[in-house]
Design a protein around this motif. Structure first.
Motif, PDB file in Angstrom:
ATOM      1  N   ARG A  64     -44.955 -40.590  -7.497  1.00  0.00           N
ATOM      2  CA  ARG A  64     -44.182 -41.770  -7.909  1.00  0.00           C
ATOM      3  C   ARG A  64     -42.800 -41.395  -8.456  1.00  0.00           C
ATOM      4  NH1 ARG A  64     -49.556 -43.801  -9.564  1.00  0.00           N
ATOM      5  NH2 ARG A  64     -49.310 -42.739 -11.576  1.00  0.00           N
ATOM      6  N   SER A  65     -42.689 -40.216  -9.076  1.00  0.00           N
ATOM      7  CA  SER A  65     -41.430 -39.850  -9.716  1.00  0.00           C
ATOM      8  C   SER A  65     -40.481 -39.087  -8.796  1.00  0.00           C
ATOM      9  CB  SER A  65     -41.703 -39.006 -10.970  1.00  0.00           C
ATOM     10  OG  SER A  65     -42.352 -37.794 -10.635  1.00  0.00           O
ATOM     11  N   SER A  66     -40.976 -38.659  -7.637  1.00  0.00           N
ATOM     12  CA  SER A  66     -40.120 -37.958  -6.685  1.00  0.00           C
ATOM     13  C   SER A  66     -39.861 -38.865  -5.491  1.00  0.00           C
ATOM     14  CB  SER A  66     -40.776 -36.644  -6.250  1.00  0.00           C
ATOM     15  OG  SER A  66     -42.024 -36.877  -5.651  1.00  0.00           O
ATOM     16  N   ASN A  67     -39.349 -38.295  -4.416  1.00  0.00           N
ATOM     17  CA  ASN A  67     -39.110 -39.061  -3.190  1.00  0.00           C
ATOM     18  C   ASN A  67     -38.146 -40.224  -3.385  1.00  0.00           C
ATOM     19  OD1 ASN A  67     -41.186 -37.846  -1.124  1.00  0.00           O
ATOM     20  ND2 ASN A  67     -42.371 -38.178  -3.003  1.00  0.00           N
ATOM     21  N   GLY A  68     -37.253 -40.121  -4.370  1.00  0.00           N
ATOM     22  CA  GLY A  68     -36.261 -41.164  -4.574  1.00  0.00           C
ATOM     23  C   GLY A  68     -36.835 -42.525  -4.914  1.00  0.00           C
ATOM     24  N   GLY A  69     -38.056 -42.530  -5.474  1.00  0.00           N
ATOM     25  CA  GLY A  69     -38.677 -43.793  -5.852  1.00  0.00           C
ATOM     26  C   GLY A  69     -39.295 -44.559  -4.703  1.00  0.00           C
ATOM     27  N   ARG A  70     -39.382 -43.932  -3.528  1.00  0.00           N
ATOM     28  CA  ARG A  70     -39.942 -44.631  -2.360  1.00  0.00           C
ATOM     29  C   ARG A  70     -41.412 -44.993  -2.547  1.00  0.00           C
ATOM     30  NH1 ARG A  70     -39.022 -40.872   2.486  1.00  0.00           N
ATOM     31  NH2 ARG A  70     -38.549 -39.274   0.921  1.00  0.00           N
ATOM     32  N   TYR A  71     -42.121 -44.225  -3.390  1.00  0.00           N
ATOM     33  CA  TYR A  71     -43.557 -44.454  -3.583  1.00  0.00           C
ATOM     34  C   TYR A  71     -43.848 -44.756  -5.048  1.00  0.00           C
ATOM     35  CZ  TYR A  71     -43.170 -42.004   0.858  1.00  0.00           C
ATOM     36  OH  TYR A  71     -42.780 -41.627   2.121  1.00  0.00           O
ATOM     37  N   SER A  72     -42.995 -45.529  -5.673  1.00  0.00           N
ATOM     38  CA  SER A  72     -43.090 -45.770  -7.117  1.00  0.00           C
ATOM     39  C   SER A  72     -44.353 -46.527  -7.515  1.00  0.00           C
ATOM     40  CB  SER A  72     -41.860 -46.532  -7.608  1.00  0.00           C
ATOM     41  OG  SER A  72     -41.719 -47.766  -6.923  1.00  0.00           O
ATOM     42  N   SER A  73     -44.981 -47.227  -6.585  1.00  0.00           N
ATOM     43  CA  SER A  73     -46.205 -47.973  -6.907  1.00  0.00           C
ATOM     44  C   SER A  73     -47.444 -47.337  -6.275  1.00  0.00           C
ATOM     45  CB  SER A  73     -46.078 -49.425  -6.439  1.00  0.00           C
ATOM     46  OG  SER A  73     -45.883 -49.493  -5.033  1.00  0.00           O
ATOM     47  N   TYR A  74     -47.299 -46.121  -5.783  1.00  0.00           N
ATOM     48  CA  TYR A  74     -48.407 -45.465  -5.074  1.00  0.00           C
ATOM     49  C   TYR A  74     -49.529 -45.067  -6.034  1.00  0.00           C
ATOM     50  CZ  TYR A  74     -51.069 -41.947  -2.545  1.00  0.00           C
ATOM     51  OH  TYR A  74     -52.088 -41.235  -1.972  1.00  0.00           O
ATOM     52  N   THR A  75     -50.780 -45.268  -5.611  1.00  0.00           N
ATOM     53  CA  THR A  75     -51.955 -44.811  -6.360  1.00  0.00           C
ATOM     54  C   THR A  75     -52.994 -44.288  -5.388  1.00  0.00           C
ATOM     55  OG1 THR A  75     -51.603 -46.436  -8.131  1.00  0.00           O
ATOM     56  CG2 THR A  75     -53.791 -45.438  -7.972  1.00  0.00           C
ATOM     57  N   SER A  76     -53.389 -43.052  -5.534  1.00  0.00           N
ATOM     58  CA  SER A  76     -54.420 -42.468  -4.676  1.00  0.00           C
ATOM     59  C   SER A  76     -55.787 -43.047  -5.004  1.00  0.00           C
ATOM     60  CB  SER A  76     -54.463 -40.945  -4.857  1.00  0.00           C
ATOM     61  OG  SER A  76     -53.265 -40.339  -4.486  1.00  0.00           O
ATOM     62  N   THR A  77     -56.631 -43.129  -3.988  1.00  0.00           N
ATOM     63  CA  THR A  77     -58.017 -43.544  -4.194  1.00  0.00           C
ATOM     64  C   THR A  77     -58.981 -42.363  -4.140  1.00  0.00           C
ATOM     65  OG1 THR A  77     -58.217 -44.037  -1.831  1.00  0.00           O
ATOM     66  CG2 THR A  77     -57.620 -45.859  -3.296  1.00  0.00           C
ATOM     67  N   ARG A  78     -58.530 -41.251  -3.583  1.00  0.00           N
ATOM     68  CA  ARG A  78     -59.387 -40.065  -3.504  1.00  0.00           C
ATOM     69  C   ARG A  78     -58.502 -38.844  -3.267  1.00  0.00           C
ATOM     70  NH1 ARG A  78     -60.107 -43.129   0.988  1.00  0.00           N
ATOM     71  NH2 ARG A  78     -59.512 -42.236   3.020  1.00  0.00           N
ATOM     72  N   GLY A  79     -59.075 -37.684  -3.547  1.00  0.00           N
ATOM     73  CA  GLY A  79     -58.335 -36.453  -3.349  1.00  0.00           C
ATOM     74  C   GLY A  79     -59.279 -35.279  -3.217  1.00  0.00           C
ATOM     75  N   PHE A  80     -58.709 -34.144  -2.872  1.00  0.00           N
ATOM     76  CA  PHE A  80     -59.488 -32.906  -2.752  1.00  0.00           C
ATOM     77  C   PHE A  80     -58.616 -31.775  -3.266  1.00  0.00           C
ATOM     78  CE2 PHE A  80     -61.589 -29.317  -0.718  1.00  0.00           C
ATOM     79  CZ  PHE A  80     -62.928 -29.656  -0.876  1.00  0.00           C
ATOM     80  N   LEU A  81     -59.135 -31.019  -4.220  1.00  0.00           N
ATOM     81  CA  LEU A  81     -58.376 -29.975  -4.902  1.00  0.00           C
ATOM     82  C   LEU A  81     -59.062 -28.622  -4.714  1.00  0.00           C
ATOM     83  CD1 LEU A  81     -56.156 -29.044  -6.924  1.00  0.00           C
ATOM     84  CD2 LEU A  81     -57.721 -29.714  -8.774  1.00  0.00           C
ATOM     85  N   VAL A  82     -58.278 -27.617  -4.322  1.00  0.00           N
ATOM     86  CA  VAL A  82     -58.785 -26.252  -4.192  1.00  0.00           C
ATOM     87  C   VAL A  82     -57.912 -25.342  -5.044  1.00  0.00           C
ATOM     88  CG1 VAL A  82     -59.415 -24.373  -2.635  1.00  0.00           C
ATOM     89  CG2 VAL A  82     -59.488 -26.737  -1.810  1.00  0.00           C
ATOM     90  N   THR A  83     -58.555 -24.468  -5.815  1.00  0.00           N
ATOM     91  CA  THR A  83     -57.846 -23.500  -6.652  1.00  0.00           C
ATOM     92  C   THR A  83     -58.309 -22.096  -6.296  1.00  0.00           C
ATOM     93  OG1 THR A  83     -57.676 -25.080  -8.477  1.00  0.00           O
ATOM     94  CG2 THR A  83     -57.372 -22.752  -9.005  1.00  0.00           C
ATOM     95  N   TRP A  84     -57.358 -21.264  -5.929  1.00  0.00           N
ATOM     96  CA  TRP A  84     -57.600 -19.838  -5.763  1.00  0.00           C
ATOM     97  C   TRP A  84     -57.235 -19.216  -7.110  1.00  0.00           C
ATOM     98  CZ3 TRP A  84     -56.283 -23.134  -2.004  1.00  0.00           C
ATOM     99  CH2 TRP A  84     -56.922 -23.032  -0.761  1.00  0.00           C
ATOM    100  N   TYR A  85     -58.256 -18.843  -7.871  1.00  0.00           N
ATOM    101  CA  TYR A  85     -58.080 -18.522  -9.287  1.00  0.00           C
ATOM    102  C   TYR A  85     -58.140 -17.016  -9.503  1.00  0.00           C
ATOM    103  CZ  TYR A  85     -58.739 -18.971 -14.368  1.00  0.00           C
ATOM    104  OH  TYR A  85     -58.607 -18.889 -15.734  1.00  0.00           O
TER     105      TYR A  85
END
Length: 274
Positions: A64-85
């Protein structure tokens, strides 16, 4: 590596574009997580994110804070996170350890990939048997791909200090369309099938994002282990995160996750330690 529809277990990075399938590759290199280290290090962990998870909220704030405000109202419904720790490299080396992340998020229509490279997190880039890493993503059609700056060179370490959205070490891309939107606020997304990254100058990291200087990158089993990277990561929920078993060139079984990726609705992903 995160791949769609099939697992990718090759320890040797291949240059994009590829026709062998859709791939998201934050740091395709020859990991080796067989040595057991203290404090949960030398581990690959992954987690499906749902609405309200701290990691998903943090990534949405970036969108929401990047992309010049193009996605200022965007909200994800799901995600997938991988960490190489704090992962080591082949063959069973852990004198240098790398930490980085890849996240896929979507609201079912718009999809984004976020890569995170903590300051001090990249301390090796070659192994005993393979060369420089490939970082980026590949649609699998042999044409559409994105290769991050420094891929297949020692400059891969610059991913920690550069960004395409102005935040050191974070790279953000919209990837559901038939073209690449690299987060640049100064241009209209191109329909070109191959693009060069638009790199923003890196502001000075805050104290929470700094760490001791990294030692020489050249792998050597005789040197002192590198300083720990700062705890500058998208957070996992310890009760939900899963860990891959120690392995050299392994991958998970298929994981159900619907993700619009370059015009194709991908439904199954695989996580590899490489």
């Amino acid at each position: 590596i995160i791949s769609f529809g099939h697992s990718v277990t090759s320890s040797t990075a291949q240059s994009f574009p590829l026709t062998t399938g859709a791939i998201v590759s934050p740091f395709w290199a020859d990991m080796d997580t067989r040595p057991t280290l203290a404090d949960g290090k030398n581990t690959v962990m992954y987690e499906t994110l749902s609405s309200g998870s701290p990691a998903l909220d943090e990534i949405d704030d970036l969108i929401r804070s990047s992309n010049g405000g193009r996605y200022s109202s965007y909200t994800s419904t799901r995600g997938f996170l991988v960490t190489w720790y704090y992962v080591g490299y082949y063959y069973k080396h852990y004198d240098r350890l790398n930490t980085f992340q890849a996240a896929l998020v979507t609201d079912g229509s718009f999809s984004f990939i976020a890569f995170r490279y903590p300051n001090g997190g990249i301390n090796w880039y070659t192994s005993d048997s393979s060369g420089y890493p490939q970082a980026g993503f590949n649609a699998g059609d042999g044409v559409l791909y994105y290769s991050l700056p420094g891929s297949f060179s020692p400059q891969i370490t610059n991913l920690m200090s550069q960004s395409n959205i102005g935040t050191p070490g974070i790279w953000l891309f919209r990837v559901d369309q038939s073209f690449i939107d690299d987060g640049s606020v100064s241009r209209t997304p191109s329909t070109s099938r191959t693009e060069s990254p638009s790199v923003s100058p890196s502001p000075t990291p805050s104290p929470s994002e700094t760490s001791s200087p990294s030692p020489s990158i050249t792998p050597s089993s005789s040197v002192t282990p590198s300083a720990s990277p700062a705890p500058w990561l998208f957070p996992h929920n310890p009760s939900n995160a899963l860990k891959m078993p120690p392995n050299d060139d392994g991958a998970t079984n298929g994981i159900s996750f619907n993700f619009p990726f370059f015009g194709v609705s991908q439904n199954t992903l695989f996580v590899a330690n490489n």
